[in-house]
Every structure is written in structure tokens, then in C-alpha cells.
Design a protein around this motif. Sequence first.
Motif, PDB file in Angstrom:
ATOM      1  N   ASN A 111       0.816  -1.218   0.000  1.00  0.00           N
ATOM      2  CA  ASN A 111       0.000   0.000   0.000  1.00  0.00           C
ATOM      3  C   ASN A 111       0.846   1.262   0.000  1.00  0.00           C
ATOM      4  O   ASN A 111       0.365   2.349   0.325  1.00  0.00           O
ATOM      5  CB  ASN A 111      -0.956  -0.007   1.192  1.00  0.00           C
ATOM      6  CG  ASN A 111      -1.856  -1.240   1.155  1.00  0.00           C
ATOM      7  OD1 ASN A 111      -2.428  -1.550   0.120  1.00  0.00           O
ATOM      8  ND2 ASN A 111      -1.929  -1.968   2.256  1.00  0.00           N
ATOM      9  N   GLU A 112       2.111   1.106  -0.330  1.00  0.00           N
ATOM     10  CA  GLU A 112       3.041   2.227  -0.493  1.00  0.00           C
ATOM     11  C   GLU A 112       3.235   3.052   0.779  1.00  0.00           C
ATOM     12  O   GLU A 112       3.468   4.246   0.724  1.00  0.00           O
ATOM     13  CB  GLU A 112       2.601   3.123  -1.666  1.00  0.00           C
ATOM     14  CG  GLU A 112       2.532   2.333  -2.956  1.00  0.00           C
ATOM     15  CD  GLU A 112       1.992   3.112  -4.148  1.00  0.00           C
ATOM     16  OE1 GLU A 112       1.974   4.339  -4.116  1.00  0.00           O
ATOM     17  OE2 GLU A 112       1.611   2.461  -5.133  1.00  0.00           O
ATOM     18  N   LEU A 113       3.118   2.367   1.939  1.00  0.00           N
ATOM     19  CA  LEU A 113       3.387   3.060   3.203  1.00  0.00           C
ATOM     20  C   LEU A 113       4.882   3.090   3.489  1.00  0.00           C
ATOM     21  O   LEU A 113       5.402   4.053   4.042  1.00  0.00           O
ATOM     22  CB  LEU A 113       2.673   2.368   4.367  1.00  0.00           C
ATOM     23  CG  LEU A 113       1.146   2.359   4.335  1.00  0.00           C
ATOM     24  CD1 LEU A 113       0.601   1.638   5.551  1.00  0.00           C
ATOM     25  CD2 LEU A 113       0.610   3.782   4.275  1.00  0.00           C
ATOM     26  N   TYR A 114       5.566   1.997   3.117  1.00  0.00           N
ATOM     27  CA  TYR A 114       6.987   1.871   3.466  1.00  0.00           C
ATOM     28  C   TYR A 114       7.829   1.517   2.251  1.00  0.00           C
ATOM     29  O   TYR A 114       7.346   0.918   1.287  1.00  0.00           O
ATOM     30  CB  TYR A 114       7.192   0.773   4.529  1.00  0.00           C
ATOM     31  CG  TYR A 114       6.328   0.946   5.747  1.00  0.00           C
ATOM     32  CD1 TYR A 114       6.531   2.010   6.627  1.00  0.00           C
ATOM     33  CD2 TYR A 114       5.286   0.056   6.006  1.00  0.00           C
ATOM     34  CE1 TYR A 114       5.728   2.179   7.740  1.00  0.00           C
ATOM     35  CE2 TYR A 114       4.464   0.222   7.114  1.00  0.00           C
ATOM     36  CZ  TYR A 114       4.691   1.285   7.975  1.00  0.00           C
ATOM     37  OH  TYR A 114       3.891   1.460   9.063  1.00  0.00           O
ATOM     38  N   LEU A 115       9.098   1.887   2.349  1.00  0.00           N
ATOM     39  CA  LEU A 115      10.107   1.433   1.398  1.00  0.00           C
ATOM     40  C   LEU A 115      11.155   0.690   2.220  1.00  0.00           C
ATOM     41  O   LEU A 115      11.605   1.191   3.254  1.00  0.00           O
ATOM     42  CB  LEU A 115      10.748   2.641   0.695  1.00  0.00           C
ATOM     43  CG  LEU A 115      11.942   2.364  -0.219  1.00  0.00           C
ATOM     44  CD1 LEU A 115      11.506   1.602  -1.473  1.00  0.00           C
ATOM     45  CD2 LEU A 115      12.614   3.664  -0.654  1.00  0.00           C
ATOM     46  N   VAL A 116      11.487  -0.519   1.794  1.00  0.00           N
ATOM     47  CA  VAL A 116      12.525  -1.287   2.496  1.00  0.00           C
ATOM     48  C   VAL A 116      13.781  -1.258   1.645  1.00  0.00           C
ATOM     49  O   VAL A 116      13.727  -1.492   0.433  1.00  0.00           O
ATOM     50  CB  VAL A 116      12.081  -2.750   2.722  1.00  0.00           C
ATOM     51  CG1 VAL A 116      13.124  -3.503   3.533  1.00  0.00           C
ATOM     52  CG2 VAL A 116      10.735  -2.794   3.425  1.00  0.00           C
ATOM     53  N   SER A 117      14.923  -0.944   2.279  1.00  0.00           N
ATOM     54  CA  SER A 117      16.176  -0.883   1.511  1.00  0.00           C
ATOM     55  C   SER A 117      17.228  -1.787   2.144  1.00  0.00           C
ATOM     56  O   SER A 117      17.232  -2.015   3.353  1.00  0.00           O
ATOM     57  CB  SER A 117      16.699   0.555   1.454  1.00  0.00           C
ATOM     58  OG  SER A 117      16.999   1.014   2.749  1.00  0.00           O
ATOM     59  N   LEU A 118      18.089  -2.290   1.298  1.00  0.00           N
ATOM     60  CA  LEU A 118      19.121  -3.233   1.712  1.00  0.00           C
ATOM     61  C   LEU A 118      20.466  -2.678   1.279  1.00  0.00           C
ATOM     62  O   LEU A 118      20.646  -2.322   0.111  1.00  0.00           O
ATOM     63  CB  LEU A 118      18.825  -4.572   1.015  1.00  0.00           C
ATOM     64  CG  LEU A 118      19.631  -5.794   1.356  1.00  0.00           C
ATOM     65  CD1 LEU A 118      19.494  -6.128   2.826  1.00  0.00           C
ATOM     66  CD2 LEU A 118      19.144  -6.963   0.514  1.00  0.00           C
ATOM     67  N   GLY A 119      21.409  -2.559   2.213  1.00  0.00           N
ATOM     68  CA  GLY A 119      22.745  -2.052   1.865  1.00  0.00           C
ATOM     69  C   GLY A 119      23.603  -3.140   1.259  1.00  0.00           C
ATOM     70  O   GLY A 119      23.317  -4.330   1.399  1.00  0.00           O
ATOM     71  N   GLY A 120      24.685  -2.739   0.594  1.00  0.00           N
ATOM     72  CA  GLY A 120      25.619  -3.705   0.004  1.00  0.00           C
ATOM     73  C   GLY A 120      26.443  -4.420   1.059  1.00  0.00           C
ATOM     74  O   GLY A 120      26.224  -4.253   2.257  1.00  0.00           O
ATOM     75  N   GLN A 121      27.435  -5.213   0.626  1.00  0.00           N
ATOM     76  CA  GLN A 121      28.153  -6.059   1.589  1.00  0.00           C
ATOM     77  C   GLN A 121      28.998  -5.265   2.586  1.00  0.00           C
ATOM     78  O   GLN A 121      29.295  -5.764   3.662  1.00  0.00           O
ATOM     79  CB  GLN A 121      28.978  -7.120   0.881  1.00  0.00           C
ATOM     80  CG  GLN A 121      30.155  -6.594   0.074  1.00  0.00           C
ATOM     81  CD  GLN A 121      30.929  -7.753  -0.547  1.00  0.00           C
ATOM     82  OE1 GLN A 121      30.351  -8.597  -1.197  1.00  0.00           O
ATOM     83  NE2 GLN A 121      32.227  -7.791  -0.349  1.00  0.00           N
ATOM     84  N   ASP A 122      29.382  -4.044   2.246  1.00  0.00           N
ATOM     85  CA  ASP A 122      30.151  -3.240   3.202  1.00  0.00           C
ATOM     86  C   ASP A 122      29.232  -2.568   4.213  1.00  0.00           C
ATOM     87  O   ASP A 122      29.689  -1.991   5.194  1.00  0.00           O
ATOM     88  CB  ASP A 122      30.951  -2.141   2.485  1.00  0.00           C
ATOM     89  CG  ASP A 122      31.894  -2.738   1.458  1.00  0.00           C
ATOM     90  OD1 ASP A 122      32.471  -3.797   1.757  1.00  0.00           O
ATOM     91  OD2 ASP A 122      32.037  -2.163   0.374  1.00  0.00           O
ATOM     92  N   ASP A 123      27.918  -2.614   3.944  1.00  0.00           N
ATOM     93  CA  ASP A 123      26.954  -1.951   4.805  1.00  0.00           C
ATOM     94  C   ASP A 123      26.199  -2.989   5.626  1.00  0.00           C
ATOM     95  O   ASP A 123      26.165  -2.928   6.851  1.00  0.00           O
ATOM     96  CB  ASP A 123      25.993  -1.136   3.927  1.00  0.00           C
ATOM     97  CG  ASP A 123      24.918  -0.439   4.723  1.00  0.00           C
ATOM     98  OD1 ASP A 123      25.191   0.657   5.225  1.00  0.00           O
ATOM     99  OD2 ASP A 123      23.819  -1.002   4.867  1.00  0.00           O
ATOM    100  N   GLY A 124      25.585  -3.943   4.908  1.00  0.00           N
ATOM    101  CA  GLY A 124      24.990  -5.098   5.573  1.00  0.00           C
ATOM    102  C   GLY A 124      23.743  -4.837   6.396  1.00  0.00           C
ATOM    103  O   GLY A 124      23.362  -5.680   7.203  1.00  0.00           O
ATOM    104  N   SER A 125      23.085  -3.685   6.222  1.00  0.00           N
ATOM    105  CA  SER A 125      21.897  -3.439   7.033  1.00  0.00           C
ATOM    106  C   SER A 125      20.648  -3.330   6.176  1.00  0.00           C
ATOM    107  O   SER A 125      20.711  -3.045   4.985  1.00  0.00           O
ATOM    108  CB  SER A 125      22.072  -2.159   7.854  1.00  0.00           C
ATOM    109  OG  SER A 125      22.239  -1.070   6.986  1.00  0.00           O
TER     110      SER A 125
END
Length: 607
Positions: A111-125
Motif C-alpha cells: 500500500n506504499e506506506l513503506y520502502l525497504v532498503s538493503l545495503g551492500g556487503q560493506d553496509d549489511g543493514s
Amino acid sequence: THQHFFHFLAFVGHIPFGLICHPNKEHLLYPLGCTVVIQELASKKQVFLHGHTNNVSCIVVSRSGTLVASGQVTFMGFKADIILWNFWKKELLVRLSLHKGKIEGLAFSPNELYLVSLGGQDDGSVVVWDIIKREAVCGSPASARSAGNTTIVECSGCRDEMFVTAGNGTIRVWELDLPNRKIRPTECQTGQLRRVITSLKITDDDNYFYAGTSSGDILKVNTNNKLMTEYGPKEKFSLVSTLILLKMGDLIVGTGEGIVALCKGSNYKAMKRIQVQGGVTSLTCRGQGHQFFVGTNMCQMYRINYTAFKEELIAACHNEAVNDIVFPVGTSDLFATCSKNDIRVWHTPENRELLRIVIPNMTCYAIEFMKDGKSIISAWNDGKIRAFMPETGRLMYVINNAHSLGVTAIAATNDCKRIVSGGGEGQVRVWAIGEKTRKLEAVLKEHISTVSCIKLKKNDQECVTASLDGTCIIWDIVRSIRKQMILANTLFKCVCYHPEEYQLITSGTDRRIAYWEVFDGSAIRDLEGSLSGSINGMDITSDGAYFVTGGDDHLVKMWDYKEGTVTHVGVGHSGNITRLKICPGNKYIVSVSADGAILLWKYPDFP
């Protein structure tokens, strides 16, 4: 003033899941360098979203199609931006900065309430963003310390609070606890199987999700009890890079070996399969899945109809560095480019490829249209000069052993009777071209390293050659003697005669643009051409008022010849620019780069 390119012939397919068909069924989106391209399917018109400071690494469109999010790479230790765009207005809404180094994956909640993001291997979060408030809600390390990198994120089909991440030996189902601003993961159990997950799809009712693996099989996991229920097929694919889930429960699978297969039932046996060129990196549905698009890492884009299950190539580009670009005399409707394995001829009004001349496993360094338009001459790394017919691509003749370390530069006289070629060993050779014969007329030995560029005077009696040995030499090609030598502390990459032919401009690795007197080889002026990296290509307008340069700073610059100042800068390339040309009649400028892109720029309007 900053210019933006108005069209390019490029689809860089190496970004996983980078090709997306918009929910309105009328547009395709894909990243190219630092920009996001929105292309209308019917008219092929392109619009660009400019805003990223480095290459775009992932892109996602919300379910309604209103929002687009894109993430980028950046330098080690720096923050990598996510940009949220409004699709309809084509405008930047907000920059979200938290991850370091690279954005690996993005997903919108249903429902476009949230955006989930994933960092690269140096970030990992993994971070959940509130779209309305435009701020981060919470974050967490993406995988357990004992597991490998997490590379994929997918949001639930109906609940905003649930999403799944997966990667090397890890599959996790997450729940967002908004009041406490926490996300809580649950590991999914796959029994004895050890897999690297390369693609994910969640069913619309959220009960199951499918995970494609690098081993070539597909796992089906129950979202509620987090247990794997089945996996298959027995005869594995190669790496399962992308999945589409159809309404009927069938799967369409794209693999690293370029197979697109339709799989049915719980055993995932392939009912239909087709082979495309290059490994599949993107699969995207148009509407309910009656038609879908495939992107591959060989920079090919295909359209496939579900019922016929046949592929149709709709876009293709060089997937190696483009080494040269040339226009035929007096027309701006055609141009040719060359690369590893092939020469391609393009039609500018329709922005499409007309002809591809393939010489497998060889690299073409330079090309030229003969002035009479009857042949394309080309310089190859196997030491041969090859001539082809421009309409059909048929081989006309070959000059074998033209140079010992590959032919690196080539030019032809206006009367079409002679070719001047340069080689990796530094020799310049003049060839007499007859109806049936090709004869070596002269060998000019002065350069001690690769000849990078050759330009001829209009009267066919003199030429200038630039070389990586730090010299440019002006030759009399009738008497086969050296007239002048220009020395500089640089590896010369490009040289141009001013149309009045009393001055030359050169450039190369020292980033300087130098003007020289043709008559005695003396230096006239010297400009700072770029702040970083070599200048690899230049071209001058037919009246000599302006010239363009391009190089390792990825910028196309237009200069006023008399003033020696930059009038326009073009931002858009993501790779080093190798060559560029102003088309006859000054309609546009075409630049080519080391990552295989070809960009067309509107020639600026001068007051």
C-alpha cells in the motif's frame, strides 16, 4: 550550462532486476549509468531521471506506479543515496541517505506506506523508511553473523508490515513493529539444503514464497511456519537469476545461461523453454503476464508473448567498449560504431540498429566510411584491414599483416584511392587501393609506440598522426617524408585539423587541449581540458567555431574554438568516453563509451 542527452542506444543489462514494466503497461524503466530511463513502449520516446551522483545499482516501482525508487553505488565509506521519484511528474521527491557504499536492493510495501532498503556487503543493514514522513523508521543488520551476505529483499503481497530478505545461506521473514520502531526477523528452515538465494517471489495471498538459487533449483517456503515445503526440479537449471509468478500459479524462470522457461506444478518441470543471448538478469510482466520482457547481461532486450512463447529482440547494444564512431559524408541519418566482435550501423531517425558485421573474437579499433560511400574500412587487432559493403556487410577485401601489433588507426583520402593506417608498433603505412588490388605504397617509421589517431588534409597530400609516444607528426604522404613533429609530455589520444588547416588541436592523458601551428609545429595555446582523467576523443565543427571533447571524466564538453572556453557540458555517461563526433549538419553529437553505451545529444542552440 548543463545539457542532457535526448536519446541513447543503450541498454546495460548487468544490473539484476533492472528492467521493469510499469503497471500502466505503456512504459519500461531501466537504469543506465547515473540516470533512470523511462521509455514509452509504443513510440520509443525516452525521458530521463537525473539526480544520482554515481551509477544506479537498483530500481523499483510501486504497485500503483506512482512512485519509483532507485539506489546507487558510491565510494567506499561514503553514503549511498536512495532517490524517491514521482513517476507521473518525473520529479525527485526526496533523497534518503543512510546506507554506505551501495544500495543492494529496494522494495515498496503493497500500500506504499513503506520502502525497504538493503545495503551492500560493506553496509549489511536493512532499513524501513516511512514514505509519508520521508524518514527512516528503523534498521537492523540484514543477516545473522554466521550467515553470508543478504542480496535480495521482497515485500509482502498484501500486508505492509511483512517483508522477506534472502542471500547466501540465509532466508528471513521480517515483521515490522511500528509502535516500538523495531523489525524482527525469523530464519526460515531449509533442512539439509545449503543454498545461495538469487531471486525471490511472494504469492499474492502471502502464504508462500518461491526462492531461486545459484544451484539452479527453486525452493517453496511456507510464510506462516517458515518451513520449506518443496523444491525442484530434479534436472536443475543453471543459476536461477529471476522469477515471475503468474496468476495461475505457474512460474517463469530466467537463468544465468540465457534460458527462459515456463514451469508448472510442484515438480517445476519446464514445459516450454527458449534460449536468449546472454544470461538473464531481468524478467518483467506487462499487465497480467500475457506479455513479458527479458533483459540479459549481453545488453539484449526481448519481448515474449506468453501464448506463443517466442522471443522477439527489441533492443540490443554493444556489451563491450565502443572504440570508434563515424558518420558517412554529408548524412546525419546513419552512423557506424565498432567494438569487440562487431561493427554496427545505426539509423538515427528511428534509433535502431540497421546492420551488424560480426568477426568473432576480434576487436575492431577504428572505422571509416569511404568518401564515395561504397565501403566501410576497419582496423582490427589481428593486424588486418577489412573493408565491407555498407548496405549488406559483405566482406569486400582484406589486407593481411597490415601491421605487426594490430591496426589501431585508419583514415582514407578524399579520392578514395589511398588508405593511411597506423599500428600498435608505431608504423604509419600508406596503401594504394585499386579496383582489384591493394598495394603498400609507403612505410613511415618515426613513432615508437601505438598510433592512436590519423587525420588527413582535404587535398590528400598531407596527414597528421597522433601517437602514445608523446609525438604528433605531420607527414607529406605524396613524397613520404616527415614535415613537422610536435612533442609534448603526454600520450596523445586525439588530433583534429582546424577546417582552415593552418592549426591543429590535440589532447591526451595530460588532460590539456593544445593548439599548434601546422606550418612549423609551434605551440599556440594550452587549455585545461578536464579536471580528472585522460581526454580520449575530440571533433570540430565544419566551420571551426566549436569543438567537443570527451574522456575519463565521463563528461561531454563543448568548447568555443577562438575563446578557448567551455560553452556546454553533457552529463550522462557512466563509463569512460572513448570517442565522439558532431554529425554533418550539426544536428547532434554522438558519444560512445567503454561500457558500451552510445548517447545522442542535441546540438546546442547558440544565440
